[in-house]
Design a protein around this motif. Structure first.
Motif, PDB file in Angstrom:
ATOM      1  N   GLU A  85      38.230  46.049  38.941  1.00 27.13           N
ATOM      2  CA  GLU A  85      37.349  46.258  40.097  1.00 27.13           C
ATOM      3  C   GLU A  85      37.721  45.307  41.237  1.00 27.13           C
ATOM      4  O   GLU A  85      37.771  45.716  42.404  1.00 27.13           O
ATOM      5  CB  GLU A  85      35.884  46.080  39.697  1.00 27.13           C
ATOM      6  N   GLN A  86      38.005  44.052  40.921  1.00 27.57           N
ATOM      7  CA  GLN A  86      38.377  43.077  41.952  1.00 27.57           C
ATOM      8  C   GLN A  86      39.752  43.384  42.544  1.00 27.57           C
ATOM      9  O   GLN A  86      39.957  43.274  43.750  1.00 27.57           O
ATOM     10  CB  GLN A  86      38.352  41.661  41.385  1.00 27.57           C
ATOM     11  N   THR A  87      40.682  43.792  41.715  1.00 23.53           N
ATOM     12  CA  THR A  87      42.046  44.058  42.180  1.00 23.53           C
ATOM     13  C   THR A  87      42.114  45.284  43.074  1.00 23.53           C
ATOM     14  O   THR A  87      42.810  45.278  44.089  1.00 23.53           O
ATOM     15  CB  THR A  87      42.997  44.233  40.975  1.00 23.53           C
ATOM     16  N   PHE A  88      41.380  46.333  42.702  1.00 23.79           N
ATOM     17  CA  PHE A  88      41.529  47.609  43.412  1.00 23.79           C
ATOM     18  C   PHE A  88      40.332  47.994  44.268  1.00 23.79           C
ATOM     19  O   PHE A  88      40.386  48.985  44.994  1.00 23.79           O
ATOM     20  CB  PHE A  88      41.872  48.722  42.410  1.00 23.79           C
ATOM     21  N   GLY A  89      39.246  47.223  44.198  1.00 24.89           N
ATOM     22  CA  GLY A  89      38.096  47.488  45.047  1.00 24.89           C
ATOM     23  C   GLY A  89      37.384  48.795  44.767  1.00 24.89           C
ATOM     24  O   GLY A  89      36.826  49.415  45.675  1.00 24.89           O
ATOM     25  N   VAL A  90      37.407  49.217  43.504  1.00 22.49           N
ATOM     26  CA  VAL A  90      36.719  50.447  43.099  1.00 22.49           C
ATOM     27  C   VAL A  90      35.859  50.163  41.872  1.00 22.49           C
ATOM     28  O   VAL A  90      36.123  49.213  41.125  1.00 22.49           O
ATOM     29  CB  VAL A  90      37.720  51.596  42.762  1.00 22.49           C
ATOM     30  N   ALA A  91      34.856  50.979  41.684  1.00 26.36           N
ATOM     31  CA  ALA A  91      34.041  50.873  40.467  1.00 26.36           C
ATOM     32  C   ALA A  91      34.844  51.410  39.288  1.00 26.36           C
ATOM     33  O   ALA A  91      35.486  52.451  39.390  1.00 26.36           O
ATOM     34  CB  ALA A  91      32.752  51.666  40.630  1.00 26.36           C
TER      35      ALA A  91
END
Length: 185
Positions: A85-91
């Motif tokens: 989630e932190q790396t790709f900014g998605v849930a």
């Protein structure tokens, strides 16, 4: 390899990522004498997401969760989700059990980490009665026939995991089957 074909046929898919092995290879298979296969790198995962596909977690290191101590189990399940989630900014809402091994304690950790669904290695179509954290799968190979994604599979899949037909992408090559487009949602 799969993305252009999935797009051509109108499928949405979830690719399960081994979070600490992005851009690496399938190290867990090498001990069994299997061929080395590259894993998607950050750029490829970004392209995948940019095309409207989803990612799920397949742990940090492809650990056999049924054999993990409680602290390692939590790390493999929850930290992999957080890292993706932190790396790709998605849930990251979907999980896949490495080797298909899980116990009630593993399912409890998956639920506690906030996953909506989890996929097992049990081969079957999903049914409305299937627990969302113990979903079966229909593996997709070069020889997979389009009827497996036909009208009979859609109601159960829609009930089990939302209003989209999902395919767990756990393959390197996918060859389109002539006529499959009539089964797309």
């Amino acid at each position: 390899h799969a993305l252009p074909v999935l797009q051509d046929y109108g499928f949405q898919a979830t690719c399960y990522i081994v979070a600490a092995r992005i851009g690496d290879c399938n190290r867990w298979d090498l001990e069994q004498g299997m061929d080395r296969k590259p894993l998607m790198d950050r750029g490829q995962i970004g392209e995948w997401l940019g095309a409207g596909m989803e990612i799920g977690s397949h742990t940090l290191d492809h650990a056999d969760l049924a054999r993990c101590a409680h602290s390692e189990l939590r790390e493999q399940v929850a930290d992999s989700k957080e890292r993706l989630e932190q790396t790709f900014g998605v849930a990251v809402e979907h999980f896949c059990y490495p080797y298909g091994n899980y116990t009630p304690q593993v399912v409890e950790q998956v639920a506690g980490a906030g996953y909506v669904t989890a996929t097992t290695t049990r081969r079957s179509r999903a049914r409305p009665s299937d627990p969302l954290l113990e979903l079966p799968r229909v593996p997709v190979f070069r020889s997979t026939l389009p009827h497996l994604f036909g009208p009979r599979s859609r109601p159960a899949m829609k009930t089990a995991v939302g209003r989209k037909l999902r395919i767990a992408v756990l393959m390197r090559d996918f060859i389109p089957v002539r006529g499959a487009e009539k089964y797309c949602v």
